[in-house]
Design a protein around this motif. Structure first.
Motif, PDB file in Angstrom:
ATOM      1  N   ASN A  34       0.631  -1.397  -0.285  1.00  0.00           N
ATOM      2  CA  ASN A  34       0.061   0.024  -0.083  1.00  0.00           C
ATOM      3  C   ASN A  34       0.573   1.446  -0.012  1.00  0.00           C
ATOM      4  O   ASN A  34       0.427   2.479   0.500  1.00  0.00           O
ATOM      5  CB  ASN A  34      -0.899   0.006   1.786  1.00  0.00           C
TER       6      ASN A  34
ATOM      7  N   ASN B  17       1.784  -6.498  -1.529  1.00  0.00           N
ATOM      8  CA  ASN B  17       0.623  -6.048  -2.496  1.00  0.00           C
ATOM      9  C   ASN B  17      -0.202  -4.338  -2.573  1.00  0.00           C
ATOM     10  O   ASN B  17       0.631  -4.142  -1.428  1.00  0.00           O
ATOM     11  CB  ASN B  17      -0.400  -6.871  -0.932  1.00  0.00           C
ATOM     12  N   HIS B  18      -1.128  -4.472  -2.721  1.00  0.00           N
ATOM     13  CA  HIS B  18      -2.250  -3.313  -3.232  1.00  0.00           C
ATOM     14  C   HIS B  18      -1.101  -2.569  -3.395  1.00  0.00           C
ATOM     15  O   HIS B  18      -0.835  -1.514  -1.989  1.00  0.00           O
ATOM     16  CB  HIS B  18      -2.422  -2.684  -0.903  1.00  0.00           C
TER      17      HIS B  18
ATOM     18  N   HIS C 212      -3.300  -7.266  -6.126  1.00  0.00           N
ATOM     19  CA  HIS C 212      -4.040  -5.228  -5.766  1.00  0.00           C
ATOM     20  C   HIS C 212      -3.238  -5.307  -6.383  1.00  0.00           C
ATOM     21  O   HIS C 212      -2.458  -4.143  -5.755  1.00  0.00           O
ATOM     22  CB  HIS C 212      -4.492  -5.680  -4.554  1.00  0.00           C
ATOM     23  N   ASN C 213      -2.160  -5.274  -7.758  1.00  0.00           N
ATOM     24  CA  ASN C 213      -1.309  -4.661  -8.420  1.00  0.00           C
ATOM     25  C   ASN C 213      -2.194  -4.762 -10.056  1.00  0.00           C
ATOM     26  O   ASN C 213      -3.418  -5.135 -10.091  1.00  0.00           O
ATOM     27  CB  ASN C 213      -0.739  -5.160  -8.684  1.00  0.00           C
TER      28      ASN C 213
ATOM     29  N   SER D 112      -6.094 -10.916  -7.836  1.00  0.00           N
ATOM     30  CA  SER D 112      -6.469  -9.668  -8.435  1.00  0.00           C
ATOM     31  C   SER D 112      -5.407  -8.576  -8.736  1.00  0.00           C
ATOM     32  O   SER D 112      -5.435  -7.635  -8.198  1.00  0.00           O
ATOM     33  CB  SER D 112      -7.060  -9.232  -6.553  1.00  0.00           C
ATOM     34  N   ASN D 113      -4.851  -9.393 -10.287  1.00  0.00           N
ATOM     35  CA  ASN D 113      -4.483  -8.138 -11.176  1.00  0.00           C
ATOM     36  C   ASN D 113      -5.319  -7.867 -12.525  1.00  0.00           C
ATOM     37  O   ASN D 113      -6.150  -7.721 -12.317  1.00  0.00           O
ATOM     38  CB  ASN D 113      -2.940  -8.710 -11.352  1.00  0.00           C
TER      39      ASN D 113
ATOM     40  N   ASN E  80      -9.414 -13.898  -9.655  1.00  0.00           N
ATOM     41  CA  ASN E  80      -9.727 -12.649  -9.320  1.00  0.00           C
ATOM     42  C   ASN E  80      -8.799 -11.712 -10.371  1.00  0.00           C
ATOM     43  O   ASN E  80      -8.525 -10.640 -10.280  1.00  0.00           O
ATOM     44  CB  ASN E  80      -9.848 -11.944  -7.974  1.00  0.00           C
TER      45      ASN E  80
ATOM     46  N   ASP F  18      -3.638 -10.788   1.721  1.00  0.00           N
ATOM     47  CA  ASP F  18      -4.157  -8.989   1.531  1.00  0.00           C
ATOM     48  C   ASP F  18      -3.714  -8.142   2.474  1.00  0.00           C
ATOM     49  O   ASP F  18      -3.600  -7.718   2.467  1.00  0.00           O
ATOM     50  CB  ASP F  18      -5.699  -8.571   1.039  1.00  0.00           C
TER      51      ASP F  18
END
Length: 482
Positions: free
Chosen positions: A40, A60-61, A85-86, A109-110, A133, A477
């Motif tokens: 983050n 992550n993030h 999450h990138n 989550s990409n 995801n 995450d």
């Protein structure tokens, strides 16, 4: 003073090296033990210089869009990479060059679109791969087949319309493949049926856009019949579309009226049993068929067909279908097949019984090892108590006259509840003849603080009822805070 300087110098040097390492990292990165966390922080790329001792990287993030070739090649101890999450849309060839130590990779989550063959081929030691995801529409045929150590792959919540099941038929270690919540309308049933049983047990296909048809229904009914986790844990989430109509969704494992005309061939049931050589063994033919017109027959491991009343030498068969091995021998071990047929209803059923005949030991141990150990401890305790409290003391029976040799001091120190006073003073001498029977253990005081441990939380996208690994994979995450 010299000692204090000797201790302080290494500490100052360690702090200096730590600051030197951190100086090349973005502000906000945290290092704890062998874990580097840069979550983050709005990073656009992975830092070029990374601490060589790191085993876990957590990015992550962030906003990372690209991974350069050899980004992690200078980390010999690297075990885990988290890049969830990138904004990764593809992987550069050679991204994981010289990273055979990696066991866990999280790219969930990409924005990955296609899983190409070259993406993970250098990850020869990878065990867990998280790709859920994303926006994946295709997995190339050799993308996973070369990862011989892979145990779990999660690709749920993507846009897959098919999957190369034929490419993983000989995979040696794969036990979990999560393809749930995708867009697959049809299944290559023959390719899936050819997968190893442990793969089918962990193949999650619920929440897809499957069109209702007999072969699809038969596959899942067989899995349900065999108790596979992929079905038993998500029975209500298995749906299909009647005639392909999006508005006509049915829970096909609960409402089966649409499939009444489908011919479902359920797999053969199998049970296992053990027997001792020389004893008789009864094999029961358990069947779901009902009625008075049932015909039973057996096939032995030696391919001998057996019908009532059996053969007169070794096997006897009864009217209820049970088969008795009269005197079991070691060569009677194997799989016995029972077949049941109902002529009136033209229905069949079968059962496999795997029999293992074991030779009995010639001399059985009179006592179990654990029981013998416990008995020995009890006897030892009783002897100690007898020694402490029941030993006759000849010193108490003697007149209270001083003994020059203090010959009873040892025994009296054992039997006296409190030790005799040995106060120094005029006319008194401190006893030099001290006898200690039991020493109370000294509690060691711990200097310093306990080593800090990082708790890495892994919330799940969905949680199974019996196996946390089965469903939609493990989130990783959470920002790591030392």
């Amino acid at each position: 003073m010299l000692c204090a300087q000797g201790v302080a110098a290494p500490l100052m040097l360690s702090s200096f090296l730590l600051l030197l390492v951190r100086a090349n990292l973005p502000s906000g990165c945290l290092i704890a033990s062998d874990i580097l966390s840069c979550t983050n922080l709005g990073l656009n790329q992975v830092p070029v210089e990374l601490p060589g001792m790191v085993a876990t990287l957590d990015f992550n993030h962030n906003r990372i869009e690209r991974l350069e070739a050899g980004s992690f090649s200078a980390l010999p101890n690297l075990d885990t990479i988290r890049l969830a999450h990138n904004q990764l849309s593809r992987l550069t060839p050679g991204t994981f060059r010289n990273t055979s130590s990696i066991r866990h990779l999280d790219l969930s989550s990409n924005q990955l679109n296609i899983i190409e063959e070259h993406y993970f081929q250098e990850l020869v030691g990878i065990k867990e791969l998280l790709l859920y995801n994303n926006q994946i529409v295709r997995v190339e045929s050799k993308a996973l087949s070369g990862l011989s150590n892979l145990h779990k792959a999660y690709l749920s919540h993507n846009r897959l319309t098919d999957f190369p099941f034929f490419s993983i038929q000989e995979h040696p270690n794969l036990t979990t493949l999560d393809l749930s919540s995708n867009r697959m309308p049809n299944l290559p049933v023959k390719d899936i049926a050819a997968l190893r049983e442990k793969v089918q047990n962990g193949l999650f296909l619920h929440n897809n856009s499957l069109i209702c048809e007999c072969s699809m229904y038969s596959l899942f009914k067989q899995w349900e019949y065999r108790g596979f986790t992929a079905v038993t844990d998500f029975r209500e989430e298995h749906t299909c579309l009647l005639y392909g109509e999006q508005r006509a969704v049915v829970h096909f494992l609960k409402h089966v009226r649409y499939f009444e005309n489908c011919i479902i061939k359920l797999p053969t049931k199998r049970v296992s049993m053990e027997a001792d050589a020389g004893n008789s063994v009864m094999l029961d033919c358990i069947t779901s068929l009902k009625g008075k017109h049932l015909n039973y027959s057996w096939v032995s491991p030696s391919r001998e067909y057996i019908a009532p009343p059996g053969n007169s030498n070794t096997l006897r068969m009864y009217s209820n279908g049970s088969l008795e091995i009269l005197v079991a021998q070691e060569n009677d071990s194997g799989v016995y097949l029972c077949m049941v047929h109902n002529h009136q209803e033209s229905s069949n059923d079968s059962l496999e019984v795997n029999v293992t005949v074991q030779l009995r030991d010639q001399e059985e141990e009179p006592f179990n090892t654990g029981f013998t150990t416990l008995l020995g401890c009890i006897v030892s305790l009783v002897l100690v108590l007898m020694y402490l409290y029941l030993t006759p003391c000849r010193c108490w029976c003697l007149p209270a006259t001083p003994s020059p040799a203090n010959e009873c001091s040892a025994q009296s120190s054992i039997l006296t509840p409190t030790p005799p006073a040995t106060t120094e003073g005029p006319g008194r001498k401190v006893s030099n003849n001290k006898h200690v029977v039991f020493l109370e253990p000294i509690k060691e005081a711990q200097n310093g603080r306990p080593r800090a441990a990082l708790v890495l939380e892994h919330p799940k996208l969905a949680v199974t009822r019996s196996d946390a690994d089965s469903v939609t994979s493990v989130f990783s995450d959470t920002t790591i805070v030392p």
